[in-house]
Scaffold this motif. Structure first.
Motif, PDB file in Angstrom:
ATOM      1  N   GLN A  16      98.894  61.242  98.280  1.00 39.78           N
ATOM      2  CA  GLN A  16      97.623  60.792  98.027  1.00 39.78           C
ATOM      3  C   GLN A  16      96.554  61.585  98.784  1.00 39.78           C
ATOM      4  O   GLN A  16      95.539  62.045  98.325  1.00 39.78           O
ATOM      5  CB  GLN A  16      97.510  59.312  98.402  1.00 39.78           C
ATOM      6  CG  GLN A  16      96.336  58.531  97.864  1.00 39.78           C
ATOM      7  CD  GLN A  16      96.174  58.341  96.351  1.00 39.78           C
ATOM      8  OE1 GLN A  16      97.488  58.276  95.781  1.00 39.78           O
ATOM      9  NE2 GLN A  16      95.286  58.099  95.855  1.00 39.78           N
ATOM     10  N   THR A  17      97.089  61.682 100.149  1.00 38.00           N
ATOM     11  CA  THR A  17      96.011  62.448 101.264  1.00 38.00           C
ATOM     12  C   THR A  17      96.013  63.896 100.736  1.00 38.00           C
ATOM     13  O   THR A  17      94.708  64.315 100.772  1.00 38.00           O
ATOM     14  CB  THR A  17      96.606  62.185 102.512  1.00 38.00           C
ATOM     15  OG1 THR A  17      96.612  60.666 102.677  1.00 38.00           O
ATOM     16  CG2 THR A  17      95.656  62.539 103.697  1.00 38.00           C
ATOM     17  N   ARG A  20      93.685  64.204  97.784  1.00 31.66           N
ATOM     18  CA  ARG A  20      92.253  63.994  98.109  1.00 31.66           C
ATOM     19  C   ARG A  20      91.525  65.146  98.892  1.00 31.66           C
ATOM     20  O   ARG A  20      90.457  65.676  98.798  1.00 31.66           O
ATOM     21  CB  ARG A  20      92.135  62.811  98.854  1.00 31.66           C
ATOM     22  CG  ARG A  20      92.351  61.660  98.162  1.00 31.66           C
ATOM     23  CD  ARG A  20      92.197  60.060  98.741  1.00 31.66           C
ATOM     24  NE  ARG A  20      90.785  59.905  99.316  1.00 31.66           N
ATOM     25  CZ  ARG A  20      90.426  59.449 100.374  1.00 31.66           C
ATOM     26  NH1 ARG A  20      91.450  59.030 101.429  1.00 31.66           N
ATOM     27  NH2 ARG A  20      89.020  59.426 100.690  1.00 31.66           N
ATOM     28  N   ARG A  21      92.273  65.849  99.782  1.00 30.76           N
ATOM     29  CA  ARG A  21      92.131  66.934 100.621  1.00 30.76           C
ATOM     30  C   ARG A  21      91.987  68.305  99.749  1.00 30.76           C
ATOM     31  O   ARG A  21      90.957  68.999  99.941  1.00 30.76           O
ATOM     32  CB  ARG A  21      92.988  67.262 101.629  1.00 30.76           C
ATOM     33  CG  ARG A  21      93.137  66.199 102.797  1.00 30.76           C
ATOM     34  CD  ARG A  21      93.777  66.671 103.985  1.00 30.76           C
ATOM     35  NE  ARG A  21      93.840  65.614 104.861  1.00 30.76           N
ATOM     36  CZ  ARG A  21      94.475  65.362 105.953  1.00 30.76           C
ATOM     37  NH1 ARG A  21      95.771  66.121 106.118  1.00 30.76           N
ATOM     38  NH2 ARG A  21      94.535  64.153 107.045  1.00 30.76           N
ATOM     39  N   ALA A  73      87.401  62.908  95.254  1.00 36.23           N
ATOM     40  CA  ALA A  73      88.055  63.040  96.543  1.00 36.23           C
ATOM     41  C   ALA A  73      87.733  61.673  97.433  1.00 36.23           C
ATOM     42  O   ALA A  73      88.508  61.619  98.327  1.00 36.23           O
ATOM     43  CB  ALA A  73      87.424  64.231  97.181  1.00 36.23           C
ATOM     44  N   SER A  74      86.597  61.130  97.008  1.00 34.33           N
ATOM     45  CA  SER A  74      86.212  60.009  98.079  1.00 34.33           C
ATOM     46  C   SER A  74      86.902  58.396  97.631  1.00 34.33           C
ATOM     47  O   SER A  74      86.795  57.645  98.435  1.00 34.33           O
ATOM     48  CB  SER A  74      84.525  59.871  97.935  1.00 34.33           C
ATOM     49  OG  SER A  74      84.184  59.282  96.914  1.00 34.33           O
ATOM     50  N   ARG A  75      87.575  58.627  96.631  1.00 32.48           N
ATOM     51  CA  ARG A  75      88.194  57.412  96.010  1.00 32.48           C
ATOM     52  C   ARG A  75      89.650  57.411  96.833  1.00 32.48           C
ATOM     53  O   ARG A  75      90.344  58.401  97.031  1.00 32.48           O
ATOM     54  CB  ARG A  75      88.723  57.504  94.502  1.00 32.48           C
ATOM     55  CG  ARG A  75      87.486  57.667  93.626  1.00 32.48           C
ATOM     56  CD  ARG A  75      86.448  56.622  93.535  1.00 32.48           C
ATOM     57  NE  ARG A  75      85.559  56.951  94.662  1.00 32.48           N
ATOM     58  CZ  ARG A  75      84.612  56.040  94.969  1.00 32.48           C
ATOM     59  NH1 ARG A  75      84.723  54.734  94.907  1.00 32.48           N
ATOM     60  NH2 ARG A  75      83.587  56.431  95.964  1.00 32.48           N
ATOM     61  N   ARG A  76      89.950  56.174  97.421  1.00 37.14           N
ATOM     62  CA  ARG A  76      91.122  56.040  98.034  1.00 37.14           C
ATOM     63  C   ARG A  76      92.563  56.417  97.214  1.00 37.14           C
ATOM     64  O   ARG A  76      93.226  56.959  97.663  1.00 37.14           O
ATOM     65  CB  ARG A  76      91.225  54.531  98.481  1.00 37.14           C
ATOM     66  CG  ARG A  76      92.470  54.158  99.170  1.00 37.14           C
ATOM     67  CD  ARG A  76      92.323  52.615  99.894  1.00 37.14           C
ATOM     68  NE  ARG A  76      93.656  52.358 100.442  1.00 37.14           N
ATOM     69  CZ  ARG A  76      94.572  51.370  99.722  1.00 37.14           C
ATOM     70  NH1 ARG A  76      93.830  50.455  98.869  1.00 37.14           N
ATOM     71  NH2 ARG A  76      95.689  51.195 100.327  1.00 37.14           N
ATOM     72  N   GLN A  77      92.437  55.994  95.670  1.00 38.31           N
ATOM     73  CA  GLN A  77      93.331  56.557  95.080  1.00 38.31           C
ATOM     74  C   GLN A  77      92.555  57.240  93.859  1.00 38.31           C
ATOM     75  O   GLN A  77      92.142  56.557  92.735  1.00 38.31           O
ATOM     76  CB  GLN A  77      94.009  55.468  94.230  1.00 38.31           C
ATOM     77  CG  GLN A  77      95.027  54.828  95.241  1.00 38.31           C
ATOM     78  CD  GLN A  77      95.633  53.690  95.217  1.00 38.31           C
ATOM     79  OE1 GLN A  77      95.391  52.671  94.269  1.00 38.31           O
ATOM     80  NE2 GLN A  77      97.099  53.695  95.480  1.00 38.31           N
ATOM     81  N   PRO A  78      92.337  58.510  93.771  1.00 45.27           N
ATOM     82  CA  PRO A  78      91.658  59.055  92.636  1.00 45.27           C
ATOM     83  C   PRO A  78      92.547  58.927  91.206  1.00 45.27           C
ATOM     84  O   PRO A  78      93.607  58.999  91.348  1.00 45.27           O
ATOM     85  CB  PRO A  78      91.771  60.631  93.131  1.00 45.27           C
ATOM     86  CG  PRO A  78      91.806  60.702  94.545  1.00 45.27           C
ATOM     87  CD  PRO A  78      92.766  59.609  94.813  1.00 45.27           C
ATOM     88  N   GLN A 129      96.299  71.109  93.337  1.00 44.87           N
ATOM     89  CA  GLN A 129      95.737  69.623  92.869  1.00 44.87           C
ATOM     90  C   GLN A 129      96.919  69.227  91.896  1.00 44.87           C
ATOM     91  O   GLN A 129      97.338  68.288  92.123  1.00 44.87           O
ATOM     92  CB  GLN A 129      94.496  69.895  92.328  1.00 44.87           C
ATOM     93  CG  GLN A 129      93.332  69.868  93.238  1.00 44.87           C
ATOM     94  CD  GLN A 129      92.039  70.517  92.647  1.00 44.87           C
ATOM     95  OE1 GLN A 129      92.094  70.761  91.166  1.00 44.87           O
ATOM     96  NE2 GLN A 129      91.147  70.480  93.245  1.00 44.87           N
TER      97      GLN A 129
END
Length: 144
Positions: A16-17, A20-21, A73-78, A129
């Motif tokens: 997940q991280t 997002r990164r 990217a700002s979503r905890r879980q895209p 991604q």
């Protein structure tokens, strides 16, 4: 490149991280590119020998796109479907960049270097991604 190499690049083994990164990095690079095209379409057009109107339009598209990718990217879980759309759009951009270079554009030497360089960068974002999304959606990472 293996998932382990991408984890090293993202500095985390948490899918997940990692996702997002890679989305955030894509948003930053795309946003900077878009703002540069918006702010300096004339000088960049002369440097690359590409129509400044085209660069201005691409600047608008890239800036809006970067904002959308930054939101993901700002979503905890895209959400998976929009992330897949980002991956596919990135791949389409990369392919169309090479097609435009071969069929439509006649850039300067700087443009002939810049276009493939940015296309390969965008393709790299798509690959990173995809690997992160695949790790995230693997059966052992899906919770009930």
């Amino acid at each position: 490149m293996s998932a382990t190499q991408f984890a090293t690049l993202a500095r985390t083994t948490e899918p997940q991280t990692m996702l997002r990164r890679f989305l955030a990095l894509d948003a930053v690079v795309t946003g900077v590119n878009g703002v540069a095209y918006l702010a300096a379409s004339g000088p960049l057009g002369r440097l690359l020998d590409i129509d400044s109107g085209l660069l201005l339009a691409l600047g608008v598209v890239l800036t809006v796109y970067a904002a959308g990718v930054a939101w993901l990217a700002s979503r905890r879980q895209p959400p998976v479907l929009p992330v897949r759309a980002v991956i596919e759009i990135n791949l389409a951009w990369a392919v169309l960049s090479f097609v435009a270079l071969a069929v439509w554009l006649s850039p300067s030497t700087a443009g002939a270097v810049w276009i493939p360089l940015q296309a390969l960068t965008v393709a790299g974002f798509a690959l990173a991604q995809y690997v992160a999304l695949r790790a995230l959606t693997a059966p052992q990472n899906i919770s009930d």
